[in-house]
Write an enzyme that holds these catalytic residues in place. Structure first.
Site, PDB file in Angstrom:
ATOM      1  N   GLU A   1      -5.990   5.757   8.639  1.00 14.45           N
ATOM      2  CA  GLU A   1      -6.430   5.061   9.859  1.00 14.45           C
ATOM      3  C   GLU A   1      -6.219   5.931  11.103  1.00 14.45           C
ATOM      4  O   GLU A   1      -5.526   5.557  12.049  1.00 14.45           O
ATOM      5  CB  GLU A   1      -5.722   3.714   9.999  1.00 14.45           C
ATOM      6  CG  GLU A   1      -6.100   2.734   8.908  1.00 14.45           C
ATOM      7  CD  GLU A   1      -5.563   1.333   9.108  1.00 14.45           C
ATOM      8  OE1 GLU A   1      -6.188   0.368   8.626  1.00 14.45           O
ATOM      9  OE2 GLU A   1      -4.501   1.184   9.757  1.00 14.45           O
TER      10      GLU A   1
ATOM     11  N   GLU B   1      -9.941  -0.492   2.869  1.00 16.65           N
ATOM     12  CA  GLU B   1      -8.955  -1.562   3.026  1.00 16.65           C
ATOM     13  C   GLU B   1      -9.674  -2.832   3.439  1.00 16.65           C
ATOM     14  O   GLU B   1     -10.457  -2.825   4.395  1.00 16.65           O
ATOM     15  CB  GLU B   1      -7.909  -1.222   4.095  1.00 16.65           C
ATOM     16  CG  GLU B   1      -6.965  -0.111   3.738  1.00 16.65           C
ATOM     17  CD  GLU B   1      -5.851   0.053   4.773  1.00 16.65           C
ATOM     18  OE1 GLU B   1      -5.498  -0.939   5.442  1.00 16.65           O
ATOM     19  OE2 GLU B   1      -5.351   1.181   4.902  1.00 16.65           O
TER      20      GLU B   1
END
Length: 345
Positions: free
Chosen positions: A137, A246
């Site tokens: 991320e 995710e």
């Protein structure tokens, strides 16, 4: 190359759960969680790796053990480098303690060296990953503050520094695991404007990577329509395979005494998907349809984040209290939920 469409799970907590006595069941029978998943359509497993985490789990030694299990089951393996001793995410991209005194050139050497050591160890164990995330991320950069690019750090010089760190990791993957694909993972599943800005910068700086990863949680990142718009635009703009690496959705939000959930309110729900096993299954089904519909077949798969993070320990205080156990694909006792069976459809 014919690309296997990935139906994946991130089970990074399973090692810790099993060590604490947690177990998993299907139709009342205790089984290896990997066997349960594989028999229900899963073909890929993702693991995070932390440099020197408190408690030891998700370090190199434990990751090698888990990677061997994954490979022995014949599953695709995605390795997620956080380059930290703890969570790396949009709010936390902190250097591991051993690297705190390093600046950019030394950090680049450290990223390359550490990535190489990890991949060499996995190679010796016969468990090299099939795909590698260089960072987790990393929308705001990585290894703050040298590689930070959010807010006041959003400058040409900082992007140059950040991408040089990523390139150091990519170089190590190319050398040590040449068959592995390199993923760049950000957390903007429903945000085309930020996705475009990020990957335009990576193109400008000549970062070498193979596939794009996104995080998409509807209570943070918008509607499924937002996800579809972003994935479709990303495919048209960059022409690379895309994974929503995710996601999650609740199977209950009923309060449980002594347990807190990160997702606990009706107003967090996506319209049309109640917090039930059936609602979770409907979410997963429609989510998969969006990925499969990405132009030019570039929607390449997904991973559910921590489907097996059941509350097996009385105290999850070592940096990660378990507030996720209603977003899993197993109930609180480790029984497989019927929603996982969507993957067999």
């Amino acid at each position: 190359m014919t690309r296997e469409w990935l139906k994946g799970m991130d089970i990074s907590f399973v090692d810790e759960i099993e060590s604490a006595g947690g177990a998993f069941y299907e139709n009342g029978e205790r089984r290896d969680v990997l066997d349960i998943m594989r028999d229900n359509g899963v073909n890929s497993i993702r693991l995070r790796i932390w440099n020197e985490p408190v408690g030891g789990f998700c370090n190199l030694e434990r990751t090698v053990l888990m990677a061997k299990r994954i490979k022995e089951k014949g599953l695709h393996f995605l390795l997620d480098f956080h380059y930290s001793d703890k969570w790396a995410d949009p709010a936390n991209q902190w250097k591991p303690k051993a690297w705190e005194g390093l600046y950019l050139e030394g950090l680049c050497d450290a990223v390359h060296g550490y990535t190489s050591v990890v991949l060499d160890a996995l190679g010796v164990a016969g468990a090299l990953p099939d795909m590698v995330q260089v960072g987790n991320e990393i929308t705001p950069g990585m290894l703050w503050g040298d590689g930070r690019v959010d807010g006041e750090h959003d400058t040409d010089a900082q992007w140059e520094a950040f991408t040089s760190l990523v390139k150091a990791g990519v170089s190590a993957v190319r050398a040590r695991a040449p068959a592995a694909e390199v993923m760049i993972h950000i957390d903007r599943g429903g945000d085309w404007a930020t996705t475009r800005k990020f990957f335009d910068r990576f193109e400008l700086h000549g970062v070498d990577f193979d596939v794009i990863g996104q995080s998409y949680y509807p209570w943070w990142h918008g509607t499924l329509a937002d996800l579809k718009l972003n994935l479709d635009n990303t495919a048209r703009a960059y022409g690379k395979p895309i994974y929503v690496v995710e996601t999650a959705y609740p199977w209950t939000i009923e309060p449980v005494e002594g347990r807190a959930f990160i997702f606990e309110r009706e107003d967090q729900l996506h319209a049309g998907y109640p917090a039930t096993v059936e609602g979770q299954a409907a979410y997963l089904r429609d989510f998969l349809e969006i990925i499969r519909g990405v132009p030019d077949g570039l929607g390449a798969g997904f991973h559910w984040w921590e489907p097996a993070w059941i509350p097996s320990k009385p105290d999850w205080s070592v940096g990660h209290p378990n507030n996720w156990s209603n977003l899993t694909l197993f109930d609180f006792e480790g029984n497989k939920l019927a929603s996982m069976e969507v993957l067999k459809e």
